[in-house]
Design a protein around this motif. Structure first.
Motif, PDB file in Angstrom:
ATOM      1  N   LEU A   2       0.831  -1.207   0.000  1.00 41.09           N
ATOM      2  CA  LEU A   2       0.000   0.000   0.000  1.00 41.09           C
ATOM      3  C   LEU A   2       0.866   1.258   0.000  1.00 41.09           C
ATOM      4  CD1 LEU A   2      -2.789  -1.079   2.504  1.00 41.09           C
ATOM      5  CD2 LEU A   2      -3.147  -0.449   0.122  1.00 41.09           C
ATOM      6  N   CYS A  30      -0.460  -3.391  -6.023  1.00 42.78           N
ATOM      7  CA  CYS A  30      -1.867  -3.691  -5.714  1.00 42.78           C
ATOM      8  C   CYS A  30      -2.155  -5.182  -5.868  1.00 42.78           C
ATOM      9  CB  CYS A  30      -2.784  -2.894  -6.630  1.00 42.78           C
ATOM     10  SG  CYS A  30      -2.908  -1.148  -6.199  1.00 42.78           S
ATOM     11  N   ILE A  33      -1.108  -7.013  -2.677  1.00 40.08           N
ATOM     12  CA  ILE A  33      -1.725  -6.653  -1.394  1.00 40.08           C
ATOM     13  C   ILE A  33      -2.546  -7.799  -0.837  1.00 40.08           C
ATOM     14  CG2 ILE A  33      -3.439  -5.172  -0.285  1.00 40.08           C
ATOM     15  CD1 ILE A  33      -2.505  -2.922  -2.174  1.00 40.08           C
ATOM     16  N   LEU A  37      -1.799  -9.905   2.555  1.00 39.94           N
ATOM     17  CA  LEU A  37      -2.777  -9.783   3.634  1.00 39.94           C
ATOM     18  C   LEU A  37      -3.189 -11.165   4.135  1.00 39.94           C
ATOM     19  CD1 LEU A  37      -4.761  -7.960   5.273  1.00 39.94           C
ATOM     20  CD2 LEU A  37      -6.407  -8.340   3.433  1.00 39.94           C
ATOM     21  N   TRP A  93      -7.339  -9.176  -5.270  1.00 41.67           N
ATOM     22  CA  TRP A  93      -7.338  -8.426  -4.008  1.00 41.67           C
ATOM     23  C   TRP A  93      -8.598  -8.726  -3.208  1.00 41.67           C
ATOM     24  CZ3 TRP A  93      -6.199  -2.410  -3.926  1.00 41.67           C
ATOM     25  CH2 TRP A  93      -6.104  -1.979  -2.600  1.00 41.67           C
ATOM     26  N   THR A  97      -9.010 -10.850   0.340  1.00 36.67           N
ATOM     27  CA  THR A  97      -9.570 -10.126   1.490  1.00 36.67           C
ATOM     28  C   THR A  97     -10.701 -10.922   2.120  1.00 36.67           C
ATOM     29  OG1 THR A  97      -9.000  -7.975   0.514  1.00 36.67           O
ATOM     30  CG2 THR A  97     -10.680  -7.993   2.236  1.00 36.67           C
ATOM     31  N   ILE A 128      -6.359  -3.923  10.017  1.00 34.53           N
ATOM     32  CA  ILE A 128      -5.670  -3.983   8.722  1.00 34.53           C
ATOM     33  C   ILE A 128      -6.570  -4.608   7.665  1.00 34.53           C
ATOM     34  CG2 ILE A 128      -3.776  -5.109   7.490  1.00 34.53           C
ATOM     35  CD1 ILE A 128      -2.064  -4.666   9.981  1.00 34.53           C
ATOM     36  N   SER A 132      -7.923  -2.533   4.571  1.00 37.98           N
ATOM     37  CA  SER A 132      -7.591  -2.989   3.221  1.00 37.98           C
ATOM     38  C   SER A 132      -8.839  -3.124   2.369  1.00 37.98           C
ATOM     39  CB  SER A 132      -6.862  -4.334   3.298  1.00 37.98           C
ATOM     40  OG  SER A 132      -6.590  -4.835   2.003  1.00 37.98           O
ATOM     41  N   TRP A 136      -9.653  -1.114  -1.014  1.00 38.63           N
ATOM     42  CA  TRP A 136     -10.044  -1.823  -2.242  1.00 38.63           C
ATOM     43  C   TRP A 136     -11.314  -1.214  -2.825  1.00 38.63           C
ATOM     44  CZ3 TRP A 136     -14.644  -4.164  -3.441  1.00 38.63           C
ATOM     45  CH2 TRP A 136     -14.674  -4.881  -4.646  1.00 38.63           C
ATOM     46  N   THR A 153      -6.080   5.827   1.448  1.00 36.20           N
ATOM     47  CA  THR A 153      -4.960   4.902   1.651  1.00 36.20           C
ATOM     48  C   THR A 153      -3.942   5.473   2.619  1.00 36.20           C
ATOM     49  OG1 THR A 153      -5.235   4.112  -0.624  1.00 36.20           O
ATOM     50  CG2 THR A 153      -3.186   3.539   0.494  1.00 36.20           C
TER      51      THR A 153
END
Length: 308
Positions: A2, A30, A33, A37, A93, A97, A128, A132, A136, A153
């Motif tokens: 990020l 990106c 990420i 995560l 992403w 997540t 976090i 995130s 997104w 961000t």
């Protein structure tokens, strides 16, 4: 990742003529990420350390970024990066997540409302993941939110940093008070107190209380907190956590010996740990082995006894 994305935006804003490679770097960040995560959550839960297969979640996306970046550089395939690649990046992403929330859910649902402050790391991990997801959403709906994507961000990163520092400062304040040299317990008196302490811990099994703290143990013994702190630090040369975790790990080893089918999450909870990652770290510190390797070694020794 990020932070790299924010840096790309700053560089491009102040120097629009900068090479297209910087845009490729931002999109590549990106793409990573989500996988990072997910692996971060796996590590927090203590799962990442148990299998090398989890590393594929890092290796495969990294290899893809390198190969695609070489074969399809941004400055030659701008439309491709702004079209299908951008959609793919957002999809990966989002998937990771959602997967992160899924693996964290059992841990979240097991924490009672009044116990949340006992697990500072869970606060940070959850923040976090949520942050995130919000970032997104800001990028995914960029057509409507482009003016706040970068700000969101940056604010998220700053917020996580400030919150982490604040929570750990609070945690430090609740730790063992510093010993006072002029109050050191004489060696002739210390042994009797040590025997009393160890006997109390073993018979009452207070180490199974995941929320046990030094003041709480001192109160149970009828001692002052500085007195217990002095005994641990000056006479036993151990911190409170090291002293209690020793008994917890011994209990965990006994459980492994009596019930080899017990899941690691259940084993950690039954031994007084409120975090699987803390359990793994403590177990390896005292045994030089992971719980899985210790379990396998015990099974091998048992087999050799039965079939010499």
């Amino acid at each position: 990742m990020l932070s790299i994305r924010v840096l790309k935006s700053v560089l491009f804003h102040f120097n629009p003529a900068i090479g297209k490679q910087i845009l490729q770097v931002g999109l590549s960040a990106c793409f990573l990420i989500g996988p990072l995560l997910y692996c971060y959550c796996l590590h927090f839960l203590g799962r990442f350390q148990t299998s090398s297969l989890y590393r594929l979640h890092l290796i495969i996306p990294s290899v893809l970024i390198i190969v695609i970046g070489i074969v399809f550089p941004y400055h030659l395939y701008t439309q491709l990066w702004g079209g299908i690649f951008y959609k793919l990046i957002n999809a990966v992403w989002l998937i990771y997540t959602v997967a992160s929330i899924y693996i964290l859910w059992p841990k979240l649902s097991s924490i009672k409302a009044n116990d949340w402050r006992q697990d500072v790391d869970l606060y940070i991990v959850l923040s976090i993941v949520i942050g995130s997801a919000l970032v997104w959403a800001a990028y995914f709906f960029a057509a409507y939110t482009s003016y706040i994507s970068g700000a969101l961000t940056f604010t998220f990163l700053m917020g996580i940093g400030v919150m982490t520092i604040f929570l750990h400062i609070q945690q430090q304040r609740n730790k063992t008070p510093s010993p006072y040299a002029n109050k050191k317990i004489a060696d002739k008196d210390a042994q009797a107190l040590i025997d009393e302490l160890e006997q109390f811990v073993l018979t009452q099994k207070v180490f199974l209380d995941a929320n046990l703290a030094l003041p709480k143990l001192a109160k149970s013994l009828g001692w002052s907190t500085p007195k217990l702190s002095q005994l641990l630090n000056d006479n036993l040369h151990k911190s409170f956590n090291d002293f209690i975790n020793f008994y917890r790990i011994e209990h965990a080893k006994n459980l492994l010996g009596s019930d080899s089918s017990m899941k690691m999450e259940d084993l950690a909870n039954s031994s007084g740990f409120n975090s699987l990652s803390t359990f793994y770290a403590a177990f390896k510190k005292y045994t030089q082995l992971t719980p899985a390797k210790y379990k396998a070694l015990q099974g091998l020794q048992h087999s050799e006894i039965i079939n010499p």
